[in-house]
Design a protein around this motif. Structure first.
Motif, mmCIF file in Angstrom:
data_model
loop_
_atom_site.group_PDB
_atom_site.id
_atom_site.type_symbol
_atom_site.label_atom_id
_atom_site.label_comp_id
_atom_site.label_asym_id
_atom_site.label_seq_id
_atom_site.Cartn_x
_atom_site.Cartn_y
_atom_site.Cartn_z
ATOM 1 N N GLU A 147 0.827 -1.207 0.000
ATOM 2 C CA GLU A 147 0.000 0.000 0.000
ATOM 3 C C GLU A 147 0.862 1.258 0.000
ATOM 4 O O GLU A 147 0.569 2.229 -0.720
ATOM 5 C CB GLU A 147 -0.933 -0.017 1.208
ATOM 6 C CG GLU A 147 -2.017 -1.071 1.105
ATOM 7 C CD GLU A 147 -2.852 -1.169 2.374
ATOM 8 O OE1 GLU A 147 -3.928 -1.772 2.317
ATOM 9 O OE2 GLU A 147 -2.405 -0.636 3.411
ATOM 10 N N VAL A 148 1.924 1.237 0.798
ATOM 11 C CA VAL A 148 2.835 2.393 0.820
ATOM 12 C C VAL A 148 3.495 2.557 -0.554
ATOM 13 O O VAL A 148 3.644 3.676 -1.059
ATOM 14 C CB VAL A 148 3.894 2.223 1.919
ATOM 15 C CG1 VAL A 148 4.978 3.284 1.789
ATOM 16 C CG2 VAL A 148 3.236 2.299 3.294
ATOM 17 N N ALA A 149 3.864 1.443 -1.189
ATOM 18 C CA ALA A 149 4.492 1.517 -2.508
ATOM 19 C C ALA A 149 3.539 2.132 -3.532
ATOM 20 O O ALA A 149 3.961 2.958 -4.366
ATOM 21 C CB ALA A 149 4.920 0.125 -2.957
ATOM 22 N N LEU A 150 2.272 1.774 -3.491
ATOM 23 C CA LEU A 150 1.298 2.339 -4.422
ATOM 24 C C LEU A 150 1.122 3.835 -4.179
ATOM 25 O O LEU A 150 1.032 4.629 -5.124
ATOM 26 C CB LEU A 150 -0.039 1.609 -4.290
ATOM 27 C CG LEU A 150 -0.050 0.142 -4.735
ATOM 28 C CD1 LEU A 150 -1.406 -0.497 -4.439
ATOM 29 C CD2 LEU A 150 0.271 0.030 -6.217
ATOM 30 N N LEU A 151 1.065 4.220 -2.919
ATOM 31 C CA LEU A 151 0.939 5.646 -2.614
ATOM 32 C C LEU A 151 2.178 6.423 -3.050
ATOM 33 O O LEU A 151 2.079 7.536 -3.583
ATOM 34 C CB LEU A 151 0.704 5.837 -1.111
ATOM 35 C CG LEU A 151 -0.699 5.513 -0.596
ATOM 36 C CD1 LEU A 151 -0.742 5.600 0.923
ATOM 37 C CD2 LEU A 151 -1.722 6.462 -1.193
ATOM 38 N N VAL A 152 3.360 5.837 -2.831
ATOM 39 C CA VAL A 152 4.598 6.507 -3.227
ATOM 40 C C VAL A 152 4.658 6.655 -4.745
ATOM 41 O O VAL A 152 5.095 7.691 -5.266
ATOM 42 C CB VAL A 152 5.812 5.720 -2.696
ATOM 43 C CG1 VAL A 152 7.100 6.209 -3.339
ATOM 44 C CG2 VAL A 152 5.909 5.864 -1.184
#
Length: 354
Positions: A71-76
């Motif tokens: 999820e953090v990777a998608l947001l980044v």
């Protein structure tokens, strides 16, 4: 002068801006750790290690951490795509503010949904927001201390997270770091692969993702439930048609018009999803009711009059909407026309009891 500006805004400049956006992942990871930690607490509080075994107790946390990483990777990635537009000056400050507010709102929504799940085993719904807005004063008056603190702390927490992210983004924009697309892609792919492996190897993790984790629960919220009993399919006891025969007081009791006993069972603060009626294989929770259901017609689209027990229960007993005031009615004054279920049965010569 214009030639220099065009050169600094070429493909190479956009690539550097994209990588500068990727380098902000520690800020998001730090914020997202709150959600990940709460999910781990929700899991271990609902699924004791002693009942799961060592393997499941390892696979589920690994899967939840991998989910948070994905999820953090998608947001980044989304963050970096916006940075590739090369915002400058006031536009950059506005984008930083919008990003910080958006992440804080999303994060606090997930946290609030997990907290509600811990208290009620049900996640947030869109109607919850309307209910809280329409009844905020009554909720604060009647809520327990922990609930009142949660209602006030969550918005305050969202603002604090947004402020911290915004300050971090502004500082980072003055001193951008480096991550590189290659390393970022490897990290995102590793998180996705680890999540798939854990979900495939674990029996419990798919259930946790669909139930405990808000984003997983919302993704499968529209799935169809297989009900155990449908109207018309449940076996009907012999002579059940006598339920709908009119009864005339004073008529001679014969085998053809003998009145059946009426038993009303009410469970307070028990959602239907916690019983066998939900289709979630929760058999054995209410075995006597399950046996009774096997001889009965099941109304699987019944609606409560209210989400508040005082009003919902009175509605069942009186077939009326009992709310008379804007404030909570404690039924101190009940001098108004009403016919409760035992009044109707008493008039039909039933002996009633509670």
């Amino acid at each position: 002068m214009s030639t220099t500006t065009d050169a600094t805004r070429g493909p190479g400049s956009r690539r550097r801006a994209f990588e500068a956006g990727l380098a902000r992942w520690p800020l998001l990871a730090a914020a997202w750790s709150l959600h990940c930690g709460l999910l781990l607490y929700a899991f271990f509080s609902r699924f004791p290690i002693a009942k799961l075994g060592v393997m499941e107790s390892l696979l589920v946390p690994v899967g939840l951490i991998a989910l948070a990483g994905l999820e953090v990777a998608l947001l980044v990635a989304l963050w970096a795509a916006v940075e590739a537009l090369e915002p400058r000056g006031a536009a950059a400050a506005t984008i930083d503010l919008v990003q910080a507010l958006g992440v804080a709102l999303l994060l606090m929504t997930l946290v609030a949904s997990t907290l509600k799940f811990l208290a009620t085993s049900v996640h947030l719904k869109s109607t919850d927001l309307w209910f809280a807005y329409a009844n905020l004063r009554q909720i604060l008056q009647e809520a327990q201390l922990a609930e009142a603190l949660a209602l006030t702390a969550l918005p305050a927490g969202a603002l604090l997270v947004a402020l911290g992210l915004w300050l971090g983004l502004r500082r980072h924009r003055r001193r951008p770091g480096r991550l590189g697309r290659g390393r970022f892609a490897v990290g995102a792919a590793a998180s996705a692969l680890l999540l798939l492996i854990a979900a495939g190897a674990s029996i419990v993790l798919p259930q946790v993702l669909a139930g405990v984790v808000p984003e997983g629960h919302w993704a499968v919220l529209q799935r169809s439930h297989t009900r155990f009993f449908q109207v018309g399919e449940a076996p009907v006891a012999s002579g059940a048609d006598r339920w709908i025969e009119p009864y005339e007081p004073g008529a001679e009791s014969t085998a053809s018009n003998r009145r059946l006993n009426v038993v009303l069972v009410m469970l307070e603060s028990v959602p239907w999803k916690r019983t066998f009626l939900s289709g979630d294989q929760r058999t054995g929770v209410t075995p006597n009711l399950e046996r009774l259901a096997g001889e009965s017609v099941i109304f699987d689209r019944a609606y409560a009059l209210s989400a508040h027990s005082d009003y919902a229960q009175m509605g069942i007993l009186s077939s009326l909407h009992p709310r008379k005031y804007e404030r909570h009615d404690y039924y101190i004054d009940i001098e108004y026309p009403r016919t409760l279920i035992w009044d109707a049965l008493k008039a039909a010569d039933y002996a009633t009891g509670l």
